[in-house]
Scaffold this active site. Structure first.
Site, short mmCIF file in Angstrom:
data_model
loop_
_atom_site.label_atom_id
_atom_site.label_comp_id
_atom_site.label_asym_id
_atom_site.label_seq_id
_atom_site.Cartn_x
_atom_site.Cartn_y
_atom_site.Cartn_z
N ARG A 63 0.82 -1.22 0.00
CA ARG A 63 0.00 0.00 0.00
C ARG A 63 0.85 1.27 0.00
NH1 ARG A 63 -2.90 -3.68 3.05
NH2 ARG A 63 -2.04 -2.89 4.99
N GLU A 100 5.24 -10.13 14.41
CA GLU A 100 4.69 -10.69 15.65
C GLU A 100 4.96 -12.20 15.70
OE1 GLU A 100 0.64 -9.59 16.01
OE2 GLU A 100 0.47 -10.36 18.05
P1 AMP Z 1 4.54 -2.13 11.46
O1 AMP Z 1 5.77 -2.71 10.85
O2 AMP Z 1 4.10 -2.87 12.69
O3 AMP Z 1 4.65 -0.64 11.69
O4 AMP Z 1 3.37 -2.38 10.42
C1 AMP Z 1 3.20 -1.51 9.34
C2 AMP Z 1 2.87 -2.26 8.08
O5 AMP Z 1 1.87 -3.25 8.29
C3 AMP Z 1 2.30 -1.31 7.05
O6 AMP Z 1 2.78 -1.72 5.77
C4 AMP Z 1 0.80 -1.46 7.17
O7 AMP Z 1 0.19 -1.48 5.89
C5 AMP Z 1 0.59 -2.80 7.86
N1 AMP Z 1 -0.24 -2.72 9.08
C6 AMP Z 1 0.15 -3.08 10.33
N2 AMP Z 1 -0.83 -2.94 11.21
C7 AMP Z 1 -1.88 -2.46 10.51
C8 AMP Z 1 -3.21 -2.09 10.89
N3 AMP Z 1 -3.65 -2.21 12.15
N4 AMP Z 1 -4.03 -1.64 9.92
C9 AMP Z 1 -3.60 -1.52 8.65
N5 AMP Z 1 -2.36 -1.85 8.24
C10 AMP Z 1 -1.50 -2.32 9.17
#
Ligand code: AMP
Length: 177
Positions: A63, A100
């Site tokens: 995205r 995770e």
């Molecule tokens: P992080 O690495 O935990 O910051 O996760 C960010 C990535 O995972 C981004 O590419 C987001 O598109 C996706 N993502 C993680 N959590 C969510 C969420 N709650 N809603 C939408 N996209 C998420």
């Protein structure tokens, strides 16, 4: 209606328990389905980005491509894809990061990121910050500079921006929940 009159946050839909129990998924589909909301989000990103001195926009699979590519056209900057494994031909560098459960990786082609590049990273959402930290490490592997990271939305409770700060990455977002 004018671009500055719309409530952008109302176009992001929170979907509980997707893709797993306990995750509050921030769904950008309604925003993309509204030309006014999508254009407004890119205009708001460009207002932040015009104060940054950057040469390249790197969008994160998948995205991040949507917002990164639109912003790159809007600001007349080169757009570079940073992809999940085995999607990109001639990928030269990769960076593994923890999820995770398990691990994932990001890949890039060094041929489209010169060592002199001043990179702005783009994604839709920041949650824990792990993805953007890995993306910044990958750019630094190429000896290029990370000017900052931007997302449409920050999930504040997950404190991703703290992770970025600890890794010396400036962070910008249009919306937060
Ligand atoms: P992080 O690495 O935990 O910051 O996760 C960010 C990535 O995972 C981004 O590419 C987001 O598109 C996706 N993502 C993680 N959590 C969510 C969420 N709650 N809603 C939408 N996209 C998420």
């Amino acid at each position: 209606m004018q671009a500055d009159e719309i409530e952008l946050a109302s176009y992001v839909r929170c979907v509980p328990d997707f893709p797993k129990t306990g995750i509050q998924f921030q769904d950008i589909s309604p925003l993309l389905a509204s030309p006014l909301a999508f254009r407004t989000s890119i205009e708001k990103m460009s207002i932040i980005a015009r104060d940054l001195s950057f040469s390249h926009i790197v969008g994160i699979d998948s995205r991040g491509f949507i917002f990164g590519a639109a912003l790159a056209i809007h600001m007349n900057k080169p757009f570079v894809m940073m992809r999940k494994p085995n999607k990109l031909p001639l990928a030269s560098h990769s960076q593994i990061y923890d999820l995770e459960y398990g691990q994932d990786a990001l890949e890039i082609q060094e041929t489209v990121v010169p060592k002199t590049a001043e990179v702005l990273l783009l994604d839709d959402v920041i949650a824990t910050g792990g993805t953007l930290v890995a993306a910044a490490k990958l750019i630094r592997q190429l000896d290029a500079n990370v000017v900052g990271a931007m997302t449409l939305l920050e999930i504040k409770a997950l404190k991703g921006s703290n992770q970025l700060q600890s890794n010396d990455i400036k962070y910008f977002s249009v919306l937060s929940v």
